[in-house]
Design a protein around this motif. Structure first.
Motif, mmCIF file in Angstrom:
data_model
loop_
_atom_site.group_PDB
_atom_site.id
_atom_site.type_symbol
_atom_site.label_atom_id
_atom_site.label_comp_id
_atom_site.label_asym_id
_atom_site.label_seq_id
_atom_site.Cartn_x
_atom_site.Cartn_y
_atom_site.Cartn_z
ATOM 1 N N PHE A 300 -38.474 2.282 18.292
ATOM 2 C CA PHE A 300 -37.425 3.294 18.256
ATOM 3 C C PHE A 300 -37.715 4.419 19.237
ATOM 4 O O PHE A 300 -38.844 4.895 19.349
ATOM 5 C CB PHE A 300 -37.300 3.895 16.853
ATOM 6 N N SER A 301 -36.669 4.824 19.944
ATOM 7 C CA SER A 301 -36.700 6.054 20.729
ATOM 8 C C SER A 301 -35.281 6.599 20.739
ATOM 9 O O SER A 301 -34.307 5.851 20.584
ATOM 10 C CB SER A 301 -37.190 5.808 22.159
ATOM 11 N N TYR A 302 -35.151 7.890 20.936
ATOM 12 C CA TYR A 302 -33.819 8.476 20.962
ATOM 13 C C TYR A 302 -33.031 8.011 22.181
ATOM 14 O O TYR A 302 -31.798 7.957 22.144
ATOM 15 C CB TYR A 302 -33.904 10.001 20.916
ATOM 16 N N GLU A 303 -33.747 7.668 23.264
ATOM 17 C CA GLU A 303 -33.060 7.159 24.443
ATOM 18 C C GLU A 303 -32.362 5.830 24.139
ATOM 19 O O GLU A 303 -31.199 5.610 24.529
ATOM 20 C CB GLU A 303 -34.046 6.974 25.599
ATOM 21 N N VAL A 304 -33.061 4.958 23.410
ATOM 22 C CA VAL A 304 -32.476 3.668 23.059
ATOM 23 C C VAL A 304 -31.336 3.860 22.048
ATOM 24 O O VAL A 304 -30.309 3.185 22.111
ATOM 25 C CB VAL A 304 -33.545 2.720 22.494
ATOM 26 N N LEU A 305 -31.519 4.793 21.117
ATOM 27 C CA LEU A 305 -30.456 5.074 20.154
ATOM 28 C C LEU A 305 -29.223 5.617 20.865
ATOM 29 O O LEU A 305 -28.082 5.274 20.503
ATOM 30 C CB LEU A 305 -30.944 6.068 19.099
ATOM 31 N N GLU A 306 -29.426 6.439 21.887
ATOM 32 C CA GLU A 306 -28.295 6.963 22.658
ATOM 33 C C GLU A 306 -27.546 5.834 23.352
ATOM 34 O O GLU A 306 -26.306 5.832 23.408
ATOM 35 C CB GLU A 306 -28.785 7.983 23.688
ATOM 36 N N MET A 307 -28.281 4.839 23.865
ATOM 37 C CA MET A 307 -27.640 3.679 24.477
ATOM 38 C C MET A 307 -26.807 2.918 23.448
ATOM 39 O O MET A 307 -25.685 2.485 23.735
ATOM 40 C CB MET A 307 -28.700 2.761 25.091
ATOM 41 N N ALA A 308 -27.353 2.761 22.246
ATOM 42 C CA ALA A 308 -26.617 2.082 21.184
ATOM 43 C C ALA A 308 -25.365 2.875 20.812
ATOM 44 O O ALA A 308 -24.300 2.291 20.548
ATOM 45 C CB ALA A 308 -27.507 1.890 19.962
ATOM 46 N N ASN A 309 -25.479 4.187 20.805
ATOM 47 C CA ASN A 309 -24.329 5.028 20.472
ATOM 48 C C ASN A 309 -23.218 4.857 21.510
ATOM 49 O O ASN A 309 -22.029 4.766 21.163
ATOM 50 C CB ASN A 309 -24.763 6.491 20.401
ATOM 51 N N LYS A 310 -23.611 4.786 22.776
ATOM 52 C CA LYS A 310 -22.623 4.589 23.839
ATOM 53 C C LYS A 310 -21.934 3.231 23.691
ATOM 54 O O LYS A 310 -20.725 3.109 23.914
ATOM 55 C CB LYS A 310 -23.291 4.710 25.207
ATOM 56 N N GLU A 311 -22.718 2.211 23.336
ATOM 57 C CA GLU A 311 -22.129 0.883 23.129
ATOM 58 C C GLU A 311 -21.134 0.903 21.978
ATOM 59 O O GLU A 311 -20.067 0.291 22.046
ATOM 60 C CB GLU A 311 -23.228 -0.149 22.866
ATOM 61 N N TRP A 312 -21.507 1.592 20.893
ATOM 62 C CA TRP A 312 -20.591 1.657 19.759
ATOM 63 C C TRP A 312 -19.299 2.380 20.144
ATOM 64 O O TRP A 312 -18.201 1.956 19.760
ATOM 65 C CB TRP A 312 -21.236 2.347 18.561
ATOM 66 N N LEU A 313 -19.409 3.455 20.918
ATOM 67 C CA LEU A 313 -18.225 4.189 21.335
ATOM 68 C C LEU A 313 -17.318 3.320 22.210
ATOM 69 O O LEU A 313 -16.089 3.424 22.148
ATOM 70 C CB LEU A 313 -18.625 5.469 22.075
ATOM 71 N N LYS A 314 -17.924 2.456 23.038
ATOM 72 C CA LYS A 314 -17.130 1.527 23.845
ATOM 73 C C LYS A 314 -16.374 0.544 22.945
ATOM 74 O O LYS A 314 -15.197 0.251 23.164
ATOM 75 C CB LYS A 314 -18.033 0.752 24.805
ATOM 76 N N ILE A 315 -17.083 0.032 21.941
ATOM 77 C CA ILE A 315 -16.448 -0.892 21.000
ATOM 78 C C ILE A 315 -15.295 -0.202 20.283
ATOM 79 O O ILE A 315 -14.190 -0.742 20.161
ATOM 80 C CB ILE A 315 -17.483 -1.413 19.978
ATOM 81 N N LYS A 316 -15.566 1.003 19.808
ATOM 82 C CA LYS A 316 -14.544 1.763 19.076
ATOM 83 C C LYS A 316 -13.347 2.068 19.966
ATOM 84 O O LYS A 316 -12.179 1.950 19.532
ATOM 85 C CB LYS A 316 -15.139 3.062 18.537
ATOM 86 N N LYS A 317 -13.603 2.429 21.221
ATOM 87 C CA LYS A 317 -12.514 2.743 22.151
ATOM 88 C C LYS A 317 -11.610 1.533 22.345
ATOM 89 O O LYS A 317 -10.375 1.649 22.347
ATOM 90 C CB LYS A 317 -13.092 3.204 23.488
#
Length: 454
Positions: A300-317
């Motif tokens: 775990f790192s916050y950088e990797v979590l941020e990448m996951a967050n961006k992916e989720w936002l793309k899915i949601k969009k």
């Protein structure tokens, strides 16, 4: 459906004991503190297992609550409260954290303190049959009486004897023997045939599984760190007491590290789930967790979590745009049935291929990284189809597919239906674009963006 069975060390076709019925048990928390994100990994993964099986099976999922333990007793003494005060407080927080992580409620979460009489009866049976012995109020299990001891963890008795992990205790007949009942007057205790004391950790789960399921179960799961000694000792007791190794399939989730270091409450480098979710979307955190195969370690790192967050936002969009288009089509009469055109059938076929890829990945030992790859491919395809003004039926099929994927992986997605004003505004924008009234179209577009409609 194939599952990697830790007990046999191979991937096996899954066949439940009862058709269309899956019984599974996962070791739960010791409620003396908040859960950290490492504790959350098996919680999230086995929630996905339960969700996946639930589409075609009746799933009976039980996880225990260890509410008596030295850590609970020590914390209660330090804070000047009762053990019950500590355990009930952190149990409530655990339930809240699970809900925040989108974990479905379990059928049962039995507490150790509610099963003491059953535990005592079980230990009495092991003593009576010669599998355990009493030494001045402490009861130990005779490990060498259990066949195939070490099979789950891959450890040999000879190595365990020589290894530093074997506790030295002059009371024991054999250094491998482990405690079933601990004689003590410290903290909460119960009367037993061997005097005041409380049960050993390894015995609690064996008894609660038998109490909940009345026999052998399909799946027993937990973190990889529980393989030895906890699960190994569970199996040993069950083989001697019931003649079977508890479960047909044993599943273990890899360890989570933080910035390449082991995360541990004892050294203080922990991130509490409740703290993390104050700032991050639980969908993004689940996406991060499921991006690595459950049997592999994860860092775990916050950088990797941020990448996951961006992916989720793309899915949601993508899903938002798709749902808006579906809502508009259904509201202003653009919906059309699939006709005989080749591109209409091709669109549906492409969507169904991506959904098939998802299910194939999940059926292959819950390969969530490959399942997410299928999800990303579906997102890319839907974006393409929307640009090409694909028929309503194709998008509706994709919408149903997204819902099934989200329900399986535990992503929580909501779309608010468009209002009449939204529809009127969107319709006016489309008309302005068609009539090439660009200034008006730009103004209407800005208003749509302000209302997050495009």
């Amino acid at each position: 459906m194939k599952i990697y069975n830790t007990y046999t060390r191979k991937k096996e076709a899954f066949a439940p004991i009862e058709p269309k019925k899956v019984n599974m048990y996962v070791c739960g928390p010791t409620v003396y503190d908040y859960i950290h994100i490492g504790n959350a990994r098996p919680v999230i993964f086995f929630d996905v297992v339960r969700r996946y099986f639930s589409f075609e099976n009746d799933v009976d999922y039980v996880s225990n609550i260890t509410d008596v333990d030295d850590k609970i007793i020590n914390k209660a003494r330090a804070e000047g409260v009762s053990e019950t005060d500590i355990s009930e407080h952190y149990l409530a927080q655990y339930v809240a954290d699970c809900e925040a992580l989108h974990v479905q409620p379990l059928r049962s979460m039995p507490k150790v303190t509610d099963k003491i009489s059953e535990i005592i009866v079980f230990i009495e049976g092991l003593v009576r049959d010669g599998f355990a012995y009493d030494v001045a109020g402490d009861v130990y299990f005779r490990v060498r009486k259990a066949t195939d001891y070490g099979k789950l963890s891959g450890k040999k008795i000879e190595d365990l004897i020589a290894g530093a992990r074997v506790e030295s205790n002059l009371k024991k007949e054999d250094p491998l023997d482990f405690t079933l009942w601990k004689k003590t007057t410290t903290g909460v205790t119960w009367e037993s045939p061997w005097g005041l004391g409380r049960p050993g950790w390894h015995t609690e789960c064996v008894v609660m599984i038998e109490d909940a399921f009345k026999g052998k179960i399909d799946i027993h799961g937990g973190g990889a760190d529980l393989q030895f000694p906890h699960h190994e000792n569970e199996i040993a007791q069950s083989i001697c007491g019931a003649g079977h190794p508890i479960a047909n399939y044993w599943m273990h989730v890899g360890r989570l590290s933080i910035d390449e270091e082991k995360m541990s409450k004892s050294i203080g480098n922990v991130i509490w789930v409740k703290t993390l979710l104050e700032e991050w979307d639980a969908n993004a955190f689940r996406l991060f967790m499921l991006s690595t195969h459950y049997r592999q370690p994860i860092n775990f790192s916050y950088e990797v979590l941020e990448m996951a967050n961006k992916e989720w936002l793309k899915i949601k969009k993508t899903c938002d745009a798709m749902m808006r288009k579906l809502s508009l089509n259904e509201s202003i009469g653009h919906s059309m049935p699939v006709d005989g055109r080749a591109d209409a059938f091709d669109s549906l076929s492409e969507i169904e291929d991506k959904l098939s890829d998802f299910h194939e990945a999940m059926a292959d030992d819950f390969n969530t990284p490959n399942a997410l790859t299928a999800l990303y491919a579906l997102v890319k395809l839907v974006n393409k189809l929307q640009r090409e003004d694909t028929q309503h039926a194709a998008l509706r099929t994709a919408s149903n597919g997204f819902r099934r994927i989200f329900d399986t992986l535990g992503f929580r997605y909501e779309f608010s239906d468009l209002t009449e004003a939204d529809i009127a505004l969107y319709k006016a924008w489309e008309q302005a674009r068609e009539e090439k009234h660009f200034a008006l179209a730009d103004e209407l577009r800005s208003r749509l963006q302000e209302r997050e409609l495009i």
